[in-house]
Design a protein around this motif. Structure first.
Motif, PDB file in Angstrom:
ATOM      1  N   SER A 172       0.471   5.175   0.428  1.00 16.09           N
ATOM      2  CA  SER A 172      -0.543   6.125   0.885  1.00 16.09           C
ATOM      3  C   SER A 172       0.128   7.369   1.466  1.00 16.09           C
ATOM      4  O   SER A 172       1.344   7.407   1.662  1.00 16.09           O
ATOM      5  CB  SER A 172      -1.451   5.481   1.940  1.00 16.09           C
ATOM      6  OG  SER A 172      -0.707   5.142   3.096  1.00 16.09           O
TER       7      SER A 172
ATOM      8  N   HIS B 264      -4.969  -2.588   6.370  1.00 14.61           N
ATOM      9  CA  HIS B 264      -4.330  -1.894   7.487  1.00 14.61           C
ATOM     10  C   HIS B 264      -3.137  -2.717   7.992  1.00 14.61           C
ATOM     11  O   HIS B 264      -3.159  -3.951   7.915  1.00 14.61           O
ATOM     12  CB  HIS B 264      -5.321  -1.698   8.639  1.00 14.61           C
ATOM     13  CG  HIS B 264      -6.463  -0.787   8.299  1.00 14.61           C
ATOM     14  ND1 HIS B 264      -6.382   0.573   8.421  1.00 14.61           N
ATOM     15  CD2 HIS B 264      -7.718  -1.060   7.825  1.00 14.61           C
ATOM     16  CE1 HIS B 264      -7.538   1.122   8.061  1.00 14.61           C
ATOM     17  NE2 HIS B 264      -8.366   0.134   7.685  1.00 14.61           N
TER      18      HIS B 264
ATOM     19  N   VAL C  64       0.841  -1.199   0.000  1.00 12.56           N
ATOM     20  CA  VAL C  64       0.000   0.000   0.000  1.00 12.56           C
ATOM     21  C   VAL C  64       0.876   1.249   0.000  1.00 12.56           C
ATOM     22  O   VAL C  64       1.733   1.420   0.875  1.00 12.56           O
ATOM     23  CB  VAL C  64      -0.925   0.019   1.229  1.00 12.56           C
ATOM     24  CG1 VAL C  64      -1.737   1.306   1.258  1.00 12.56           C
ATOM     25  CG2 VAL C  64      -1.852  -1.196   1.214  1.00 12.56           C
TER      26      VAL C  64
ATOM     27  N   GLN D 298      -1.231   2.425   4.714  1.00 13.82           N
ATOM     28  CA  GLN D 298      -2.535   1.830   4.991  1.00 13.82           C
ATOM     29  C   GLN D 298      -3.577   2.411   4.050  1.00 13.82           C
ATOM     30  O   GLN D 298      -3.473   3.545   3.587  1.00 13.82           O
ATOM     31  CB  GLN D 298      -2.945   2.064   6.440  1.00 13.82           C
ATOM     32  CG  GLN D 298      -3.207   3.508   6.812  1.00 13.82           C
ATOM     33  CD  GLN D 298      -3.776   3.630   8.213  1.00 13.82           C
ATOM     34  OE1 GLN D 298      -4.124   2.643   8.847  1.00 13.82           O
ATOM     35  NE2 GLN D 298      -3.879   4.861   8.691  1.00 13.82           N
ATOM     36  N   SER D 299      -4.587   1.577   3.782  1.00  9.39           N
ATOM     37  CA  SER D 299      -5.710   1.983   2.950  1.00  9.39           C
ATOM     38  C   SER D 299      -6.979   1.512   3.646  1.00  9.39           C
ATOM     39  O   SER D 299      -6.915   0.757   4.616  1.00  9.39           O
ATOM     40  CB  SER D 299      -5.578   1.346   1.547  1.00  9.39           C
ATOM     41  OG  SER D 299      -5.718  -0.054   1.628  1.00  9.39           O
ATOM     42  N   PRO D 300      -8.157   1.952   3.168  1.00  9.88           N
ATOM     43  CA  PRO D 300      -9.411   1.540   3.827  1.00  9.88           C
ATOM     44  C   PRO D 300      -9.586   0.034   3.934  1.00  9.88           C
ATOM     45  O   PRO D 300     -10.208  -0.456   4.880  1.00  9.88           O
ATOM     46  CB  PRO D 300     -10.492   2.165   2.929  1.00  9.88           C
ATOM     47  CG  PRO D 300      -9.825   3.354   2.324  1.00  9.88           C
ATOM     48  CD  PRO D 300      -8.404   2.938   2.094  1.00  9.88           C
ATOM     49  N   ASP D 301      -9.025  -0.724   2.989  1.00  5.82           N
ATOM     50  CA  ASP D 301      -9.219  -2.171   3.014  1.00  5.82           C
ATOM     51  C   ASP D 301      -7.967  -2.950   3.409  1.00  5.82           C
ATOM     52  O   ASP D 301      -7.994  -4.177   3.494  1.00  5.82           O
ATOM     53  CB  ASP D 301      -9.703  -2.668   1.646  1.00  5.82           C
ATOM     54  CG  ASP D 301      -8.754  -2.274   0.526  1.00  5.82           C
ATOM     55  OD1 ASP D 301      -7.932  -1.361   0.740  1.00  5.82           O
ATOM     56  OD2 ASP D 301      -8.832  -2.892  -0.552  1.00  5.82           O
TER      57      ASP D 301
END
Length: 269
Positions: free
Chosen positions: A18, A88, A16, A83-86
Motif C-alpha cells: 500500500s 490492518h 499488503v 495496511q488495507s481497509p480489510d
C-alpha cells in the motif's frame, strides 16, 4: 508470499502493498533525505522527506519507489508493514524476561534480597503483521530482525486486547546478557578484607600473611591472633617454612651407626 523464504513447506501468507507503510522508529531515525534504501520483499525506495519533533522523534517519512534500483547496492534493508481497509497491522505486546538473580553463582555470604534482579519482565508495544492476529496460542514465529517468539496470549485473552508475544532465547551471547544495570542506588554492604600481618608482628606461625616481603616505615597495629594465648613459637626469619621446637625436647637421641633402607629386628626364634 511465502511464510518463510527458505522453507516453502510452511505455506504462504497475505501481504499488503500500500501507499501507507509502518516502519520501525529506530530505522526511521537513521533516514537521510536523498538516500536509497531497500524495502524488504518489495524493492528500493528513495527518501524524499523526514519530519521530526523537537525531541527527534520521526512522525512522517515520504519516499518514492525506485523498483528498478539494485537491492545489492543499498546498505539499509528495512522491514515494513502495509495496511488495507480489510487488513490492518496487529497491535501486540512483546515480552522479554531477565534472570532472577544478578550474579551467576550464589556465594555463602550472599543475602538473597541483595542479589534479586529488581526488574525481571520487560514489555514493548509493537505493530506486527496482520497474519499474527490469526495465530492460535502456543504458535512459534520469527519476527524479522527481532528474533523468535511464542504466542502467549491471543488478543481475546489479553486484558489489554493485545496479542502477547514472549521472546524465546536463542542462545547468542549478546541476547543472553542480563538487562539489569546496577545504578548504585542500593547500599553496598562492606566486605571483610583480610589484612596481611606485618613482619615481626605477633600472630599464628601458620598465618600466610607473615610471609609478606614488604616493609613500611609506619606499621599499623594488627589485630591480635586467636593463637596468641597458646604461646606458639614465631619464626626468626620470614621464610616459606617455619622453625618449630623438637618434639622430643632437648635430649639427644642415639643415631644408628649404619643408615640403610632396612631396619634391624630381633630374632623371633
Amino acid at each position: 508470499m511465502l511464510k518463510h523464504k527458505k522453507n516453502p513447506e510452511l505455506g504462504t501468507k497475505h501481504t499488503v502493498f500500500s501507499s501507507q507503510l509502518f516502519v520501525d522508529q529506530a530505522d526511521a531515525a537513521e533516514f537521510v533525505v536523498g538516500e536509497e534504501l531497500t524495502l524488504m520483499d518489495w524493492g528500493n525506495a528513495i527518501v524524499k522527506a523526514v519530519e521530526r519533533t523537537s525531541e527527534g522523534v520521526v512522525t512522517d517519512v515520504q519516499m518514492r519507489l525506485h523498483l528498478e534500483g539494485d537491492v545489492k547496492s543499498t546498505q539499509k534493508k528495512i522491514t515494513w508493514l502495509g495496511q488495507s481497509p480489510d487488513m490492518h497491522p496487529v497491535e501486540a505486546l512483546l515480552v522479554d524476561y531477565d534472570y532472577l538473580i544478578t550474579k551467576k553463582k550464589i556465594e555463602e555470604n550472599d543475602e538473597l534480597e541483595d542479589i534479586l534482579t529488581p526488574t525481571t519482565e520487560y514489555t514493548d508495544p509493537a505493530m506486527v503483521d496482520a497474519n499474527v492476529g490469526r495465530l492460535p496460542q502456543g504458535s512459534i514465529i520469527q519476527l524479522e530482525r527481532r528474533g523468535y517468539y511464542i504466542v502467549d496470549k491471543v488478543a481475546s485473552q489479553s486484558e489489554l486486547g493485545l496479542v502477547t508475544l514472549v521472546r524465546i532465547p536463542d542462545g547468542k551471547a549478546t541476547n543472553m546478557a542480563s538487562k539489569h544495570k546496577d545504578d548504585g542506588s542500593a547500599e553496598a554492604k562492606p566486605k571483610v578484607k583480610k589484612t596481611a600481618a606485618a613482619p615481626g608482628a605477633k600472630g599464628s606461625p601458620w598465618d600466610k600473611g607473615n610471609a609478606s616481603k614488604t616493609s613500611s616505615s609506619k606499621q599499623q597495629q594488627q589485630p591480635k591472633s586467636a593463637d596468641e594465648p597458646l604461646g606458639l613459637p614465631h619464626p626468626k626469619e620470614v621464610v616459606d617454612m617455619y622453625e618449630t621446637g623438637r618434639v622430643y625436647g632437648d635430649v639427644d637421641l642415639d643415631q644408628p651407626k649404619d643408615v640403610t633402607s632396612m631396619y634391624a629386628t630381633k630374632s623371633i626364634y
